[in-house]
Scaffold this motif. Structure first.
Motif, short mmCIF file in Angstrom:
data_model
loop_
_atom_site.label_atom_id
_atom_site.label_comp_id
_atom_site.label_asym_id
_atom_site.label_seq_id
_atom_site.Cartn_x
_atom_site.Cartn_y
_atom_site.Cartn_z
N ASP A 102 0.84 -1.19 0.00
CA ASP A 102 0.00 0.00 0.00
C ASP A 102 0.88 1.26 0.00
O ASP A 102 1.91 1.31 0.68
CB ASP A 102 -0.89 0.00 1.25
N PRO A 103 0.51 2.28 -0.78
CA PRO A 103 1.31 3.52 -0.82
C PRO A 103 1.54 4.14 0.55
O PRO A 103 2.58 4.77 0.79
CB PRO A 103 0.48 4.44 -1.72
N ALA A 113 7.08 4.35 3.63
CA ALA A 113 8.18 4.57 4.58
C ALA A 113 8.57 3.28 5.28
O ALA A 113 9.75 3.03 5.56
CB ALA A 113 7.78 5.63 5.59
N VAL A 114 7.57 2.44 5.57
CA VAL A 114 7.85 1.15 6.21
C VAL A 114 8.65 0.26 5.26
O VAL A 114 9.64 -0.37 5.66
CB VAL A 114 6.53 0.47 6.63
N ARG A 115 8.21 0.20 4.00
CA ARG A 115 8.92 -0.63 3.02
C ARG A 115 10.37 -0.15 2.85
O ARG A 115 11.30 -0.95 2.79
CB ARG A 115 8.21 -0.61 1.67
#
Length: 263
Positions: A84-85, A89-91
């Motif tokens: 999910d966009p 930041a997590v990715r």
């Protein structure tokens, strides 16, 4: 109509955390009488009350949504997929951690141990794994399935004990049907009986034989997002496999250099 359902779900979490009604009432700063009424459906909890009880019981965000739904209230934690966009930041954070561990293997898994990402060095672990296991890779299946790493793990009895014990604790803490089914599955795999490690050792190693016959010995570390509120981010775990001896470190550095991987 939904209050008794909420009471059942709340009671399950209370017992899972080994709280009496009085214990929970004291920690949540609510009267034991009111809590009893909530569990029996005689009182309908507010959103604030549901979230307060969930906080005291350390209920994960995704399951807090379930508690709210059981009480007839709308969920408050958005449930997003990893791509999910909003989770960009997590990715990016996950990728930075994975890359930082090169030339040592490092993987990111979700709450059901499904691989969501891995660094290039992880290839040394996956060498020889059956293609079917790589279609929808699950870390526990990869490790313990007879077509996975199991035949190459020298201390398979110890490693089985380590992984199955972790999974049992997660099942007990979460009550997840998916994890329970996974536990049943991996316990059914052929292999040596789980072997308790020597309590005098520092940590349980993963001793893995490569296709060329070399022995690699790893110690694993686990990283999580400590402040995550999003269920998907909160459930992510990053596990790195660090060399437990000089020969393993040298072999991984040499392999990385020969393949042109960043160090």
């Amino acid at each position: 109509m939904t209050a008794p359902v909420f009471g059942d779900v709340l009671r399950t979490w209370r017992r899972r955390r080994k709280f009496s009604q009085l214990d929970l009432a004291i920690e949540a700063d609510v009267s034991a009488r009111h809590l009893s009424f909530i569990e029996t459906g005689r009182s309908v909890p507010s959103r604030a009350m549901v979230l307060k009880l969930a906080e005291v019981l350390d209920v994960p965000p995704r399951d807090r949504n379930h508690l709210l739904t059981a009480a007839g209230l709308a969920p408050v934690y958005p449930e997003r997929s990893f791509d999910d966009p909003e989770l960009a930041a997590v990715r990016e954070g996950v990728q930075r951690v994975l890359s930082a561990y090169d030339p040592y293997p490092c993987v990111a898994v979700d709450r059901c141990w499904n691989l969501v990402s891995a660094n290039d060095a992880t290839a040394v672990l996956l060498d020889g794994v059956a293609p079917a296991l790589l279609e929808r890779p699950n870390a526990l299946r990869l490790a313990l399935h007879p077509d996975g790493l199991a035949p190459r793990i020298k201390n398979l009895g110890q490693w089985r004990h380590h992984l199955i014990s972790r999974l049992r604790r997660e099942v007990a803490a979460s009550g997840s049907n998916e994890l329970s089914a996974l536990l049943t599955e991996v316990e059914s795999y052929p292999g040596p009986a789980p072997e308790s490690p020597d309590p005098s050792v520092v940590a349980v190693p993963l001793q893995l034989c490569t296709a060329s016959g070399n022995l690699l010995t790893f110690l694993s570390t686990v990283t999580t997002f400590g402040t995550a509120l999003d269920p998907t981010a909160a459930e992510l775990s990053i596990e790195a496999f660090l060399p437990a001896d000089e020969s393993t470190a040298a072999a991984l550095v040499c392999r990385s250099a020969s393949q042109g991987s960043p160090q």
